[in-house]
Scaffold this active site. Structure first.
Site, PDB file in Angstrom:
ATOM      1  N   CYS A 103       0.715  -1.207   0.224  1.00  0.00           N
ATOM      2  CA  CYS A 103      -0.190   0.085   0.359  1.00  0.00           C
ATOM      3  C   CYS A 103       1.098   1.712   0.217  1.00  0.00           C
ATOM      4  CB  CYS A 103      -0.636   0.328   1.268  1.00  0.00           C
ATOM      5  SG  CYS A 103      -2.000   1.137   1.332  1.00  0.00           S
ATOM      6  N   CYS A 142      -1.553   8.691   6.964  1.00  0.00           N
ATOM      7  CA  CYS A 142      -2.515   8.169   6.779  1.00  0.00           C
ATOM      8  C   CYS A 142      -4.056   8.019   7.885  1.00  0.00           C
ATOM      9  CB  CYS A 142      -2.522   7.426   5.490  1.00  0.00           C
ATOM     10  SG  CYS A 142      -1.837   7.907   3.990  1.00  0.00           S
ATOM     11  N   CYS A 157      -3.481   4.218   9.704  1.00  0.00           N
ATOM     12  CA  CYS A 157      -2.029   4.473   9.960  1.00  0.00           C
ATOM     13  C   CYS A 157      -1.358   4.994  11.226  1.00  0.00           C
ATOM     14  CB  CYS A 157      -0.867   3.422   9.883  1.00  0.00           C
ATOM     15  SG  CYS A 157      -2.216   2.796   7.257  1.00  0.00           S
ATOM     16  N   CYS A 195       7.281   4.455   5.594  1.00  0.00           N
ATOM     17  CA  CYS A 195       6.410   4.001   4.606  1.00  0.00           C
ATOM     18  C   CYS A 195       7.398   3.522   3.152  1.00  0.00           C
ATOM     19  CB  CYS A 195       5.746   5.379   3.980  1.00  0.00           C
ATOM     20  SG  CYS A 195       6.265   6.781   3.209  1.00  0.00           S
TER      21      CYS A 195
END
Ligand code: SF4
Length: 239
Positions: free
Chosen positions: A115, A199, A202, A226
């Site tokens: 993702c 985000c 998360c 990330c």
């Protein structure tokens, strides 16, 4: 020219060896040196977090013409989207990059690495290619958490692409000190108690521990990255 710290140990010596003013001056000098070297190829990455808005303010003090880019995702909280719109309205030389590709529902739960790779790392690659970036400037700090202890002030992780981390030896308190002293606007989510923002699915509130402990809580990625600072970024990179 500033003599950059070339080992993590040297960086950690700067954390306790320099006072706040010396750190600010060093950061300004690092950006100024790189601006002279890379010209318009020097671009600031702005995640809209506290470290990014500090680095953006520092860069604008060096040269108001310095450009920036923001990577956003469909999962950013409304407050962050609103803050982003305010930043871009004030600084139109900041470009936004976003990947709208279709992805499986709740990919952030089933495969957060994939993702992040799709929604965060890929748009950075686009930014670097489309903006002709030869040196990108980040707000990385070595005291943020377990994954950020070994970075250097100047790195070349991808051949031909310099990454400059001018506030690497700053501590969390010094970032807030800078933002307060220079009255830099910050994402309003910090008033809710967050110490690190990402985000919505998360990012979680935590107490104590290190700054990034609330990121990807309860996943294998907890407190991690990330991929923007760990994955290859040059166009066509797949590894
Ligand atoms: S932070 Fe979460 S939602 Fe955002 S890109 Fe990464 S896994 Fe996906």
């Amino acid at each position: 020219m500033v003599q950059v710290a070339t080992t993590p140990d040297e960086v950690h010596e700067l954390v306790s060896g320099l006072n706040f003013k010396e750190k600010v001056d060093r950061s300004l000098d690092l950006i100024a040196d790189a601006r002279r070297e890379f010209g318009d190829g020097l671009v600031v990455a702005n995640s809209l977090g506290k470290d990014s808005v500090a680095i953006w303010d520092l860069a604008k003090r060096v040269d108001p013409k310095i450009r920036g880019f923001i990577v956003t995702t469909r999962f950013k909280p409304p407050a962050t989207r609103q803050f982003m719109n305010e930043v871009v309205a004030r600084y139109p030389e900041t470009l936004i990059f976003k990947n709208d590709v279709e992805i499986p529902d709740e990919l952030y739960k089933t495969d957060p690495d994939e993702c992040c790779d799709l929604l965060k790392v890929q748009p950075v690659r686009w930014a670097i290619e489309q903006m002709g970036v030869s040196c990108w400037v980040t707000g990385l700090r070595c005291t943020e958490g377990r994954t950020r202890t070994d970075y250097l002030e100047r790195e070349e992780r991808d051949e031909g692409l310099i990454k400059l981390n001018p506030i690497l030896p700053w501590e969390e308190r010094e970032v807030w000190q800078y933002l307060a002293l220079y009255q830099v606007p910050v994402n309003p989510l910090y008033a809710e108690g967050y110490r690190s923002l990402g985000c919505e699915p998360c990012t979680h509130l935590t107490a104590g521990g290190s700054e990034r402990d609330g990121r990807w809580l309860d996943t294998s990625k907890c407190g991690g990255e990330c991929g923007i600072h760990t994955r290859p970024l040059k166009s066509g990179a797949t590894a």
